[in-house]
Design an enzyme around this catalytic site. Structure first.
Site, PDB file in Angstrom:
ATOM      1  NE  ARG A 202      50.362  26.082  57.159  1.00 53.58           N
ATOM      2  CZ  ARG A 202      50.693  25.262  58.310  1.00 53.58           C
ATOM      3  NH1 ARG A 202      51.505  24.207  58.078  1.00 53.58           N
ATOM      4  NH2 ARG A 202      49.882  25.267  59.507  1.00 53.58           N
ATOM      5  CB  SER A 260      44.891  36.596  41.149  1.00 54.28           C
ATOM      6  OG  SER A 260      44.021  37.654  40.859  1.00 54.28           O
ATOM      7  CB  THR A 310      41.161  42.962  44.126  1.00 51.29           C
ATOM      8  OG1 THR A 310      39.854  43.091  44.148  1.00 51.29           O
ATOM      9  CG2 THR A 310      41.341  42.107  45.371  1.00 51.29           C
ATOM     10  CE  LYS A 314      40.503  47.022  41.672  1.00 48.58           C
ATOM     11  NZ  LYS A 314      39.646  46.638  40.511  1.00 48.58           N
ATOM     12  CG  ASP A 355      40.500  46.732  36.660  1.00 47.75           C
ATOM     13  OD1 ASP A 355      40.859  45.505  36.461  1.00 47.75           O
ATOM     14  OD2 ASP A 355      40.367  47.260  37.678  1.00 47.75           O
ATOM     15  N   GLY A 380      35.024  51.606  41.507  1.00 46.48           N
ATOM     16  CA  GLY A 380      36.354  51.506  40.834  1.00 46.48           C
ATOM     17  C   GLY A 380      36.328  50.689  39.700  1.00 46.48           C
ATOM     18  CB  ALA A 381      34.790  47.745  38.278  1.00 48.22           C
ATOM     19  CB  ALA A 475      32.759  43.999  35.563  1.00 52.89           C
ATOM     20  CD  GLN A 505      42.868  41.749  36.320  1.00 52.61           C
ATOM     21  OE1 GLN A 505      43.480  42.272  36.801  1.00 52.61           O
ATOM     22  NE2 GLN A 505      42.573  40.602  36.671  1.00 52.61           N
TER      23      GLN A 505
END
Ligand code: NDP
Length: 522
Positions: A202, A260, A310, A314, A355, A380-381, A475, A505
């Site tokens: 769109r 984001s 995300t 990751k 990060d 991951g974080a 976080a 980040q």
């Protein structure tokens, strides 16, 4: 130019005044066309008079559509009723610019085809004042079988001016098929995908020369996934999209909550970068991630230059870049996860992790070297935070609900690897933390996260000492004030929100993609 059309359903004759008000609002917001959806009105004896008024008083050039039940509309009447609506619209005045008829109706019902041809190609009016015919096909269930042959059939029909195909996207990859149809069009074409996966088709219609896209003036669209006119024009900067607009994405599952797109698109606009970033939901399996990203980066049409990655992809990002023969930077390799993929000038892919440095920036580099730091979590974080904080000189303790995962992370990071030094990271059990004190505490669990299973939980074990010298960062960035930060504030500690890490980040991602930091004014 790709028009912005607003479809306005008009169910009854007494709704005409309100529908015209809605069209005026749409025009004031920036719409170019209005589509009068007169499905049920067509079954009302006063329908022809009502549609004549709609067309005569329409504030914008209009499309008149009587959509059949078989293609997502509500019309279940006779061919005569439908023909009477088009004839009344045509007689009203020249602002009835288009009439829309489904391909299947047009090809199977001779009276409809004859009537449409008479309106569009005969009569006393000059050809330029006659309505043009949109031949259309809709599939609300998914991608229709024989997509390209249907479009070819529409293009081949000499009686129609515009071809329209709309279907419900099953994944983001359906958008690419819509773009391929537009790029290969034999006549003006509308190719759009509906549903949560279809937004890209769109918004990017102008990039591929789509005849129009649909938006809504209020909360009631006529198809799933339509943005509002305001979102399209102001947030997506639709009028500035060009054939050269670069495309980026944030990829995850779930992804609808992601900030984001709002952040990067505002930065692209402020920095005059001709690019747009979309949120793309990709099922949590490696195969789905690989298929989607490989197709997007491999597309010769899309100009896809990078992705923010995300949960839960990751680690998949590293594997994708490795398998493509690209480069995984040392930090991402050490962490074992990447949150950024960039397409380099030579077309190869580069995986990075922004990060780790983001945590360091959010906590403040001066507060890390030689300090005792607790990282909660082992996902991951947490890996990125432990790596970044230890690399910046901190002595890191990592603790997690599943303690074996924390032990594994600590062992990996405490072992030298390639040209990356051994880091000062040790695991401890959560129970052993009571009565201990740390200079910095960073929560990298999802406890406290809105929409998560532990929304109201504070992940810090009771007994860990907090005072005004302690820096506590979460976080988690939705909500801004998590249970941990509320507790830390009550102890007088210095609180750092997940927002600071998120922006840090994202800034690094922007710089990797564009070569410059985002404008500092935002
Ligand atoms: P992962 O799924 O990889 O890891 C989740 C971690 O949270 C695991 O260690 C898990 O423990 C732990 N956990 C989950 N639920 C609980 C609970 N109820 N109590 C205690 N621990 C729990 O996620 P990520 O590492 O990618 O992300 C973690 C958080 O960080 C998320 O909220 C994410 O939104 C946020 N984040 C924020 C960023 C920012 O820019 N601000 C960037 C990246 C992430 P176990 O191993 O026992 O399952």
């Amino acid at each position: 130019m790709t028009f912005i059309a607003v479809a306005i359903p008009v169910a009854r004759a007494d709704s005409v005044t309100r529908a015209l008000d809605c069209a005026r609002l749409a025009r004031s917001q920036g719409a170019d066309l209005v589509e009068w959806r007169v499905d049920t009105l067509a079954e009302d004896p006063s329908g022809p008079a009502a549609v004549a008024r709609l067309v005569a008083e329409s504030p914008l050039p209009c499309i008149v559509t009587v959509r059949d039940e078989s293609e997502g509309g509500s019309f279940a009447g006779s061919d005569e009723e439908r023909i009477a609506m088009w004839q009344a619209a045509n007689a009203a005045n020249a602002s009835c610019a288009y009439i829309d008829v489904e391909l299947s109706t047009y090809h199977t019902r001779q009276p409809i085809q004859d009537a449409v041809k008479a309106i569009a190609h005969a009569g006393e009016r000059p050809a330029e004042d006659r309505p043009r015919v949109i031949l259309s096909f809709h599939d609300f269930r998914g991608r229709p079988a024989g997509l390209s042959s249907r479009v070819a059939e529409m293009w081949a029909d000499p009686g129609s001016t515009i071809s329209k195909i709309v279907w419900t996207a099953r994944t983001a990859r359906d958008n690419l098929e819509a773009f391929e149809l537009l790029a290969g069009r034999a006549k003006p074409t509308i190719a759009l995908c509906m549903g949560e996966h279809g937004l890209m088709s769109r918004v990017l219609a102008p990039k591929f020369g789509g005849f129009l896209t649909y938006a809504r003036a209020d909360d009631h669209g006529t198809a799933p996934g339509q943005p509002t006119i305001h979102e399209l024009i102001d947030e997506w900067n639709f009028r500035a999209i060009t054939a050269r607009t670069k495309v980026y994405a944030v990829v995850g599952h779930p992804i609808s909550h992601s900030r984001s797109p709002a952040v990067h698109n505002a930065w692209f606009r402020a920095a005059n970068v001709d690019a747009r970033l979309f949120a793309i939901s990709v099922a949590p399996m490696w195969e789905a991630f690989k298929a989607t990203l490989a197709e997007m980066f491999g597309s010769s049409l899309l100009d896809f230059y990078g992705a923010s990655i995300t949960l839960p992809h990751k680690e998949h990002a590293i594997r994708l870049v490795d398998e493509s023969g690209g480069t995984v930077d040392a930090r991402a390799r050490r962490i074992g996860a990447a949150n950024t993929i960039t397409r380099a000038a030579d077309g190869t892919l580069v995986a990075s992790n922004t990060d780790a440095d983001a945590v360091v920036e959010a906590v403040g580099a001066a507060n890390i070297a030689g300090k005792r730091i607790l990282v909660l979590g082992a996902g991951g974080a947490a890996r990125a935070a432990a790596c970044g904080l230890a690399f910046a000189g901190g002595s890191v303790v990592i603790a997690n609900r599943t303690s074996s995962r924390a032990t594994r992370v600590a062992e990996e990071l405490a072992t030298a690897q390639d040209d990356f030094p051994a880091l000062d990271v040790h695991a401890q059990s959560l129970a052993s933390l009571a009565t201990q004190q740390f200079d910095v505490i960073v929560n990298c669990t999802s406890a406290g996260m809105q929409g998560g299973e532990a929304r109201s939980e504070n992940p810090l074990p009771c007994g860990v000492k907090l005072d005004e010298r302690t820096i506590v960062m979460d976080a988690v960035y939705t909500p801004a004030q998590t249970p941990l930060l509320i507790h830390a504030a009550s102890c007088g500690s210095v609180c750092v929100t997940g927002e600071a890490m998120f922006l840090a980040q994202a800034r690094r991602q922007f710089e990797l993609w564009t070569g410059s930091p985002p404008p500092s004014s935002l």
